[in-house]
Design a protein around this motif. Structure first.
Motif, PDB file in Angstrom:
ATOM      1  N   GLY A  76       0.822  -1.191   0.000  1.00  0.00           N
ATOM      2  CA  GLY A  76       0.000   0.000   0.000  1.00  0.00           C
ATOM      3  C   GLY A  76       0.863   1.250   0.000  1.00  0.00           C
ATOM      4  N   ASP A 106       1.234   3.721   1.756  1.00  0.00           N
ATOM      5  CA  ASP A 106       0.891   4.200   3.089  1.00  0.00           C
ATOM      6  C   ASP A 106       2.111   4.045   3.997  1.00  0.00           C
ATOM      7  OD1 ASP A 106       0.925   1.393   3.736  1.00  0.00           O
ATOM      8  OD2 ASP A 106      -1.208   1.245   3.253  1.00  0.00           O
ATOM      9  N   GLU A 139      -1.872   2.889  -4.698  1.00  0.00           N
ATOM     10  CA  GLU A 139      -2.577   4.001  -4.074  1.00  0.00           C
ATOM     11  C   GLU A 139      -4.005   3.645  -3.666  1.00  0.00           C
ATOM     12  OE1 GLU A 139      -2.438   7.285  -6.739  1.00  0.00           O
ATOM     13  OE2 GLU A 139      -0.276   7.612  -6.499  1.00  0.00           O
ATOM     14  N   PRO A 178      -4.512  -1.167   0.746  1.00  0.00           N
ATOM     15  CA  PRO A 178      -3.612  -1.003   1.889  1.00  0.00           C
ATOM     16  C   PRO A 178      -2.571  -2.108   2.021  1.00  0.00           C
ATOM     17  CG  PRO A 178      -5.636  -2.029   2.611  1.00  0.00           C
ATOM     18  CD  PRO A 178      -5.815  -1.754   1.137  1.00  0.00           C
ATOM     19  N   THR A 179      -1.579  -1.826   2.816  1.00  0.00           N
ATOM     20  CA  THR A 179      -0.635  -2.845   3.265  1.00  0.00           C
ATOM     21  C   THR A 179      -1.320  -3.714   4.317  1.00  0.00           C
ATOM     22  OG1 THR A 179       1.183  -1.279   2.919  1.00  0.00           O
ATOM     23  CG2 THR A 179       1.637  -3.204   4.311  1.00  0.00           C
ATOM     24  N   SER A 208      -5.847  -6.577   0.140  1.00  0.00           N
ATOM     25  CA  SER A 208      -4.593  -5.841   0.339  1.00  0.00           C
ATOM     26  C   SER A 208      -3.938  -5.520  -0.994  1.00  0.00           C
ATOM     27  CB  SER A 208      -3.634  -6.679   1.183  1.00  0.00           C
ATOM     28  OG  SER A 208      -3.211  -7.825   0.439  1.00  0.00           O
TER      29      SER A 208
END
Length: 314
Positions: free
Chosen positions: A56, A58, A82, A85-86, A108
């Protein structure tokens, strides 16, 4: 490059205390993932490794990338997503037993891996491609990515190493068995645990499991037998290699990845199968003595000092 691997790595939260997570207030943050575990263990043993994945875009993604890159693994083929998420996961420490694992990885960034994330010019630099049975369980595109990576590896003369690394929380036994056997059929080396081998082949005994996997298309099978060590087999030779006694087991997570790294390290050095398996057993034993996925993996000089006394390194 010696080994390239691909798959998901996540932020791992390990509790500061034992007991149910609902009563835990403090955690230690680190990184875990079978493929990056192997890459890190091999790097500590003196080899060049690369890891392909998606994270991600993030703070957790940056943390995972920086951690793995900081261990000396090449992360130039890791991309940041983008829109996803991780992933994260938690351990739950229980007195006198293996920790429970809780995954939060659905949708993910790594589950969005696709064949477009592969660079054939990057892959063909390596001697080995390492894949696990975790990645194809994440999504259809992840499975396609694993199969395409294997095709590229075969086309460029790499040996393919497959660790089934069964995760039944991700798929059914029937689907897992079918897919794992499909991947094993196009892999040069297969490294199952005894339970994974039974699921894949239907046999319970290691010699029968190995024979079935060799008949399926693999050239070398090494079956991990826990404290007893391992059994290896090719079409022309087979044998048992004793394990190492560990007086106090702290954490079993990462031991199988350590075994795979030790075995591959021996093969990269041109050792015999028996000595390669011995090193695999040794690295796996190191992993058992420390909490965390990669924290227990030794550097070569540590192993070298101990193993030379036993005339294993030569």
């Amino acid at each position: 490059m010696d080994v390239v691997t691909l798959g998901e790595s996540m932020v791992l939260f390990t509790p500061d205390t034992e007991g149910p997570l609902r009563y835990v207030s403090g955690f230690h943050k680190t990184v875990g993932g079978a493929e990056s575990n192997l890459a890190i263990a091999l790097t500590r043993l003196g080899h060049q490794t690369g890891w392909i994945s998606r994270l991600g875009d993030d703070e957790f993604g940056l943390f995972v990338r920086n951690f793995i890159r900081g261990e000396g693994v090449d992360t130039s083929n890791v991309s940041f997503d983008e829109e996803a998420p991780t992933a994260v996961f938690f351990k739950e420490k229980l007195t006198g037993g293996d920790p429970k694992i809780y995954y939060y990885r659905k949708l993910s960034a790594a589950s969005r891996l696709s064949p477009d994330d592969l660079d054939e010019d990057y892959l063909k630099q390596a001697s080995y491609l390492h894949v696990t049975g975790i990645t194809p369980a994440l999504s259809k595109t992840c499975k396609q990515t694993v199969l395409e990576a294997i095709r590229m590896a075969k086309a460029n003369g790499l040996k393919v190493v497959f660790d089934p690394n069964l995760r039944l929380k991700l798929w059914s036994e029937q689907e897992a068995a079918k897919t794992l056997m499909e991947i094993a059929a196009v892999s040069d080396i297969v490294l199952p645990g005894i339970d994974e081998g039974e699921l894949m082949t239907g046999y319970k005994e290691e010699k029968q499991i190995a024979a079935a996997l060799l008949d399926n298309g693999s050239k070398l099978v090494v079956i991990k037998l826990g404290a007893e060590g391992a059994y290896y087999a090719t079409s022309s030779e087979s044998d048992y290699v004793k394990g190492y006694k560990v007086d106090r087991i702290i954490d079993t997570v990462g031991a199988g990845d350590g075994f795979a790294a030790g075995f591959l390290s021996g093969q990269l050095r041109g050792w015999s199968l028996a000595n390669s398996v011995k090193l695999g057993n040794r690295i796996g034993a190191y992993a058992l003595t420390v909490a965390g996925d990669v924290e227990g993996y030794p550097y070569l000089h540590q192993v070298d000092k101990e193993q030379r006394k036993k005339e294993i390194l030569r």
